[in-house]
Every structure is written in C-alpha cells, then in structure tokens.
Motif scaffolding. Structure first.
Motif, PDB file in Angstrom:
ATOM      1  N   VAL A 279      32.586  38.928  33.147  1.00  0.00           N
ATOM      2  CA  VAL A 279      33.012  38.117  33.640  1.00  0.00           C
ATOM      3  C   VAL A 279      34.602  38.581  34.374  1.00  0.00           C
ATOM      4  O   VAL A 279      35.257  39.059  32.690  1.00  0.00           O
ATOM      5  N   VAL A 280      34.834  38.853  34.507  1.00  0.00           N
ATOM      6  CA  VAL A 280      36.573  40.060  35.388  1.00  0.00           C
ATOM      7  C   VAL A 280      37.237  38.735  35.961  1.00  0.00           C
ATOM      8  O   VAL A 280      36.542  38.133  36.482  1.00  0.00           O
ATOM      9  N   CYS A 281      38.593  38.371  35.367  1.00  0.00           N
ATOM     10  CA  CYS A 281      39.590  37.374  35.481  1.00  0.00           C
ATOM     11  C   CYS A 281      40.524  37.580  34.785  1.00  0.00           C
ATOM     12  O   CYS A 281      40.703  38.706  34.219  1.00  0.00           O
ATOM     13  N   LEU A 326      26.921  48.498  32.866  1.00  0.00           N
ATOM     14  CA  LEU A 326      27.249  46.912  33.182  1.00  0.00           C
ATOM     15  C   LEU A 326      25.609  47.041  34.485  1.00  0.00           C
ATOM     16  O   LEU A 326      25.637  47.393  34.503  1.00  0.00           O
ATOM     17  N   LYS A 327      25.522  45.461  34.561  1.00  0.00           N
ATOM     18  CA  LYS A 327      24.457  45.720  35.240  1.00  0.00           C
ATOM     19  C   LYS A 327      25.211  44.074  36.457  1.00  0.00           C
ATOM     20  O   LYS A 327      24.472  44.720  37.524  1.00  0.00           O
ATOM     21  N   LYS A 328      26.366  44.147  36.590  1.00  0.00           N
ATOM     22  CA  LYS A 328      26.563  43.047  37.397  1.00  0.00           C
ATOM     23  C   LYS A 328      28.315  42.469  36.526  1.00  0.00           C
ATOM     24  O   LYS A 328      28.522  41.912  35.451  1.00  0.00           O
ATOM     25  N   ILE A 329      28.825  42.282  37.135  1.00  0.00           N
ATOM     26  CA  ILE A 329      29.964  41.829  37.278  1.00  0.00           C
ATOM     27  C   ILE A 329      30.618  40.391  38.218  1.00  0.00           C
ATOM     28  O   ILE A 329      30.040  40.438  39.043  1.00  0.00           O
ATOM     29  N   ILE A 330      31.079  39.589  37.596  1.00  0.00           N
ATOM     30  CA  ILE A 330      31.559  37.591  38.047  1.00  0.00           C
ATOM     31  C   ILE A 330      32.711  38.197  37.840  1.00  0.00           C
ATOM     32  O   ILE A 330      33.403  38.131  36.891  1.00  0.00           O
ATOM     33  N   MET A 331      33.300  37.783  39.402  1.00  0.00           N
ATOM     34  CA  MET A 331      34.852  37.571  39.475  1.00  0.00           C
ATOM     35  C   MET A 331      34.804  36.828  39.533  1.00  0.00           C
ATOM     36  O   MET A 331      34.160  35.719  40.307  1.00  0.00           O
ATOM     37  N   ALA A 332      36.108  35.963  38.970  1.00  0.00           N
ATOM     38  CA  ALA A 332      36.873  34.259  38.261  1.00  0.00           C
ATOM     39  C   ALA A 332      38.010  34.442  38.805  1.00  0.00           C
ATOM     40  O   ALA A 332      38.725  34.869  38.287  1.00  0.00           O
ATOM     41  N   GLU A 333      38.644  33.845  39.803  1.00  0.00           N
ATOM     42  CA  GLU A 333      39.705  33.122  40.013  1.00  0.00           C
ATOM     43  C   GLU A 333      39.707  32.532  41.149  1.00  0.00           C
ATOM     44  O   GLU A 333      39.154  31.977  41.633  1.00  0.00           O
ATOM     45  N   HIS A 334      41.017  31.755  41.006  1.00  0.00           N
ATOM     46  CA  HIS A 334      41.943  31.269  41.556  1.00  0.00           C
ATOM     47  C   HIS A 334      42.605  31.601  42.835  1.00  0.00           C
ATOM     48  O   HIS A 334      43.682  31.405  42.991  1.00  0.00           O
ATOM     49  N   ASN A 335      41.098  31.464  43.699  1.00  0.00           N
ATOM     50  CA  ASN A 335      42.649  32.518  45.201  1.00  0.00           C
ATOM     51  C   ASN A 335      40.917  33.116  46.110  1.00  0.00           C
ATOM     52  O   ASN A 335      39.905  32.847  45.618  1.00  0.00           O
TER      53      ASN A 335
END
Lengths: 382, 281
Positions: A279-281, A326-335
């Motif tokens: 999870v990238v944030c 990594l197999k997957k990235i989840i990008m979570a951001e308030h934009n």
C-alpha cells in the motif's frame, strides 16, 4: 529531558519549529491551519521572536522571506487557497535561495472547496505550483509526533540547502490530537545556514565555494553589503541575461537537491521486508493503511506499506527497490491520483496498480484498503 | 550640499552604471535625492536596507550601495515589513513605483500605513507603467492616454499621500524630480520619522507618459513640475478652481503615533518576563 504531552498536530508544528529555532512567523488565518498562527502569536514573543498577522497570504510569505534575509528562521502556514496565492513568492525564495518553511495544511479543493474536510490535493502544486523550472523539497507527516520532528527537519533542510521547504500537512494530522514525547534538545540536530562572515561590499555573494552546494549567506545588517534579486543573477547577485550564467545557476539549483537526494529523501517502510502487496500512501492516509496491512497480516497476507515521508523529490529509488518482490501496488490518497502518476512513472508498467482516491472530503477507511488488499491477494492466487 | 559626483561615488555601485533608465527620466535624479537624504542623516551604510518591487523605479535598489533586495511585483512593502520586524535597528527604505505600490501592491501599502510600520516608502511616481511600455496606472490622470487606454483613461487617480495618511501613515509628503532641496528634505524627514512615512516623488516619463500625452520634451516636463508644484502656504491661498492643476510640494501630514515594532517590543519584554517568572515558580 524529554516530556510527554497531549498535543494537536498544528500545535506540534509550532513547537517543532520553535525547537528548530524559528523566531519569525507571518501569515493569514485560514482553516484548517489557523491554530498554527494562533500558537505562534502566543509562543513567539515568549522566546523573543515575532509574530505578525499580515493583510493577505502573499504578504505572509513576503514578510517571511524578508525576515529570513535579515537572519531569522521564518515560517508561514496556510491551506489550499492560500498556498495558491503564495506560489509566486515560493519561486522567489527558490531562485534567490532564501531559506524558509511554508506549511500547507491541505483541505478539500479546488477553490474554497470544503475548508474543514481533509484532502491531499496539493501534492502536485507543491511540486509545480510556481512558474518556471525549479527544484523543491516537500515533506509530509503522518502523525503528531512526526509533525514535531519533521518540522525541525524542514528547517534543517531549508537552512542547509538555502531553499524554501514545503511542509505538506493535511487536515487529518493538523487537527488530530495525540500523546507525543517532546524530545530532549540534545537528542536532535539543529542546522543553521552557512554564513559568509564578509564585511563591506561582497561582489561574490552568490559564489559557491568548492565542495559546497550553496553560497554562504549574510544576514542584512551584519555588515556585508550585497544585492538580492528574483531575476536570474550572476555570482555578484546582479541581474544578467547571459545564457551561460543562467544555465549554470539553474543547474546548480537543481543539483543542490538532486545530488543530495540521499540526505533529503526519507521513507517509511512498514512490514515491507517480505511484502507482495504494497500500500503506497503519504501523510494522514498512512493511519488507515497501517491498520489495513496489520489486519491483512493477521490473515496471513503478505502486505506492507511504503510511505514517502519526503514527497518531493519523490523517493523513486526506494520505490523501485521494492518492485522485484511485489505482485501489486495499492495507491491510496485523498486526491484524484496525484501520487499515482509518480508511482506509474517509477514502476513503468511492471506492476499492476489499483487505486483508492477520495475527493469528497471523507476519509479512506482501513476496510476499504483491506478490501483492495484482499482482491489483490485473490488475483495472486488465480 | 554635496556635489552629485560625490554622492554617486560614495553611495552608488558605479560598476553597475550607467543605469537603464531612458534619457530624461526622473528616476535617476530621485535616486540621487535618496542618497543625499541618507548622507545628510549620516546613516551607517550597513544599517540601511533598500527594498524595491518590480518596474522602472525598482531598479534603483540595484544601483544603491547598501543592503539591497529587489523583490516581487507589488510586494516590496511586506518584504520590508519582515526585514524591519526581524531587525528593528535597521533603517528600511522602500523604493517603489505608482503601479507597484498602489495597484498590485495597494493592499500592502494601506496596511503597512495602518500599522504605522517603521518604513520609509518612496514612490517614484511617473503616472504610467514604463517597464512594460506605457499602460495606464492608478496615477494616470483621467482622460489621458496609455497603450491600454487608447480612448482616454476613464479611471480616476489615486492621491497617494492622501491614501496613505487616511490609512494611518504618520508622515506623508510630496516631492518631485524638479524640486531638489524640498524633495531631499522630505525624504530626510520621512526617514527620520519613526513611524510609517510615504513620500510621493513625481518623476517625468518623457518616453511613455509624455509622448502618449503630448507633454513635450523631458525639459518641458520638468518645467511643468516647476510651474505647478507649490507650497502649502501658496495652496492655502488658492481657490478650488486655481488648485486644479497644482500640487503641493513638501510635508503634507505628520503625527506622533508610535511605530509597530516599538509596540511589539513591549509585548516581547512583558511576555518574556512573565514566562521567566512562571519558570521560576
């Protein structure tokens, strides 16, 4: 001696800045950053510093740059609309190499938006907001303790590299209250700008000594006479249209940041060692991300969190390092996907990325991230 | 009075001369008046800061041999405010123009005046945007022409000292490139005044304002200043009709309201003491 206190993020910003040696604040009231101005109004005279509420946002940063030129460590604080107004003077501080810290407690935009609701929509503005090409340092905290320590770090980076530093907070951390430890002053480093010590006329006030990245500075009034301008200038500090001089100046401005990448860039890796799903944030979103990866781990899913603490320059080297495992990235951001673009640029299509972006003023919840982690885990099984 | 060349060699960065202003421009003359006023006051050169904005006037900072800073358009006054608050012992002088000071920077002007911030603001007022090629400014008279007022300017003019005085400036005055002694005196008095001082200095712009409005040569424009600038005493004797094309040269308003940093210093002294007392308990 360190001590424990309950503190709001905005208050911690002021206390951290004071610990770094801030002695001047000029700003304009704006939600959700106003507590920073209020705390500065109380605290600065107590330590012999100066607070002033200016007539507008532009004047806030102008006065801060003026105070810095006169030798004070200076800060202003604002939110989206005010951050837009400050952009021209951010460019000035960047080109004239005047250390200062600009706090942006992000709120929902665009325009007046939702002043009391959290957002992270100023990420790209922090990088590209002022006109022309320029380097920038921006730092983003995820909790109150970190607000305190990173406020010190913002001043240190600003003084060391003679550059404006953007402290990219958000409403989540700005208004959050947490117990924090105020560290012993001996436990952290405080960096002051390199001084020239020249007296009288200095015709090489923007000359950089071998082995150094920035010219040594002379506070106005200390005995050195020289000129500062927002025009492209030569080593004497006077305007020039000479293209070689312009190119060399611009190259150095970029290189003082890019060549010191390792000193400037910080990231947080949480349970990334064996992670397959990251999870990238950044900023306050990390609170939900941490909870989600812990929950996922409890179900045996190898999830981790990668958080740029320094958001500009973007920590591409660090992110790139994780790609092979990594197999997957989840990008979570308030934009609507501002850091997502950076992640896409760095990963170059080598990884699938799923995106959670909120621009309605609500918070990204841990269960929403967890759901994406579960989906990613299921895809991996197939 | 010192010879012009003495002032040039003492207070100007001669390796950056000749300056960029057009032949006949009043700015170079006014810059010398600033140097003469500083010389009269025997100010320590390292304690003088010249702050300027953007425009023809604002190039003056680069030619004067003090601590000088050429800032962003309209923002010279808030930059100067930061410098003064950080180091109240410095003599902070703003050199600005009519557009820089009263259009894009108008808000800063009135608020610095309201605070009675200890700055001296010297406006090189040439009634036009010169650097960008002759657009009408807030001091272009109604009915006159600029490249952006091809059918005549319908805006009304600011009276800059009146504006500053109404906002709270403790000293206001007017000078002109023609009125040498009077202008040096008001700049000197403005710097000596502890609070916010505003000196409106009329500067002929034969290249743009003059040419657009058929004001004749640079000499003709100087003669206009000579023939229309009058003293307060003369002004008082004139009828409303007779005053129409006249302007007062000299001090306009003055009061003794304390300056901002002086008052803030008292807050620091009081709060510092209180905090120290609390620490002792």
């Amino acid at each position: 001696m360190s001590r424990s206190v309950l503190m709001q993020g905005n208050e911690a910003c002021v206390e951290g800045a004071l610990a770094a040696g801030m002695r001047f604040f000029a700003g304009y009231p704006i939600t959700p950053s106003t507590e920073i101005a209020e705390a500065c109004a109380v605290r600065l005279p107590q330590v012999g510093g100066v607070f002033i509420q200016m007539e507008d946002e532009i004047a806030g940063l102008a006065a801060v740059i003026g105070a810095s030129v006169a030798g004070k460590k200076a800060m202003t604080a604002t939110s989206g609309p005010g951050f837009s107004l400050k952009q021209e003077n951010i460019g000035y501080a960047s080109l004239a190499e005047i250390p200062c810290v600009i706090v942006d407690v992000q709120r929902c935009g665009p325009s007046t938006g939702m002043p009391t609701s959290p957002a992270q929509g100023d990420l790209m503005q922090a990088r590209w907001g002022t006109h022309g090409d320029h380097p920038v340092i921006a730092v983003s905290p995820s909790g109150v303790q970190e607000v305190y320590s990173l406020a010190i770090r913002c001043f240190n980076l600003s003084e060391k590299y003679r550059t404006p530093v953007i402290f990219l907070m958000d409403e989540i951390v700005g208004h959050m209250r947490e117990g924090i430890v105020i560290p012993d002053p001996d436990s952290y480093e405080v960096i002051n700008r390199p001084l020239s010590g020249v007296s009288g006329i200095n015709k090489t006030c923007f000359h950089v000594d071998p082995g150094e990245w920035v010219p040594r500075m002379a506070p106005f009034g200390d005995g050195e006479r020289y000129n500062i301008t927002g025009l492209i200038h030569d080593e004497s500090g006077f305007p020039t249209n000479d293209h070689d001089t312009a190119r060399k100046l611009m190259e150095r401005l970029f290189q003082k940041i890019s060549c010191n990448y390792d000193d400037i860039v910080q990231v947080e890796n949480d349970m990334m060692e064996d992670a397959e799903i990251a999870v990238v944030c950044f900023g306050g979103t990390a609170r939900a991300a941490k909870e989600a990866i812990r929950e996922a781990r409890s179900h045996g899913i190898r999830a981790g969190m990668f958080r740029p603490v320094t958001v500009w320059p973007f920590p591409e080297k660090e992110l790139r390092g994780w790609i092979p495992q990594l197999k997957k990235i989840i990008m979570a951001e308030h934009n609507a996907g501002q850091m997502l673009r950076e992640v896409q640029r760095v990963t170059e299509g080598r990884l699938p990325i799923s995106f959670i972006g909120k621009i309605d003023g609500t918070l990204i919840r841990p269960d929403e991230i967890l759901q994406k982690i579960n989906e990613a885990n299921n895809e991996k099984m197939q | 009075m010192k010879k012009c060349s003495d002032l040039v060699f003492r207070y100007m960065r001669v390796d950056h001369l000749p300056q960029i202003w057009c032949p006949g421009c009043g700015n170079g003359i006014l810059m010398r008046y600033v140097a003469a006023a500083i010389d009269d006051l025997k100010l320590e050169r390292e304690k003088v800061v010249i702050v300027s904005g953007i425009g023809c006037s604002s190039r003056a900072a680069g030619y004067l041999d003090f601590n000088t800073i050429h800032t962003t358009h309209g923002r010279a006054i808030p930059f100067a405010t930061g410098i003064k608050l950080a180091r109240p012992e410095l003599e902070v002088i703003v050199i600005t123009g009519d557009g820089d000071c009263t259009a894009i920077g108008g808000n800063h002007l009135i608020h610095a005046a309201r605070r009675n911030m200890e700055l001296t603001v010297i406006v090189f007022n040439n009634n036009i945007y010169g650097m960008t090629g002759g657009q009408y400014s807030p001091t272009t008279p109604t009915g006159e022409y600029g490249t952006t007022a091809p059918y005549g300017n319908i805006d009304r003019q600011f009276d800059i000292p009146l504006l500053a005085a109404a906002a709270g400036a403790s000293y206001t005055a007017r000078g002109s490139a023609y009125h040498t002694q009077q202008t040096i005196k008001v700049i000197r008095d403005g710097i000596a005044n502890p609070g916010f001082s505003l000196i409106d200095c009329l500067s002929p712009c034969p290249t743009y304002y003059g040419r657009k409005n058929k004001k004749g040569s640079a000499v003709d424009m100087m003669k206009y200043q000579r023939d229309h600038g009058i003293t307060q005493t003369q002004w008082d004797k004139l009828s409303e009709e007779e005053r129409k094309d006249k302007f007062i040269i000299g001090q306009l308003t003055k009061n003794d309201y304390p300056g901002y940093t002086a008052i803030y210093r008292q807050i620091i002294e009081k709060k510092r003491e209180n905090t120290e007392n609390k620490d002792r308990k």
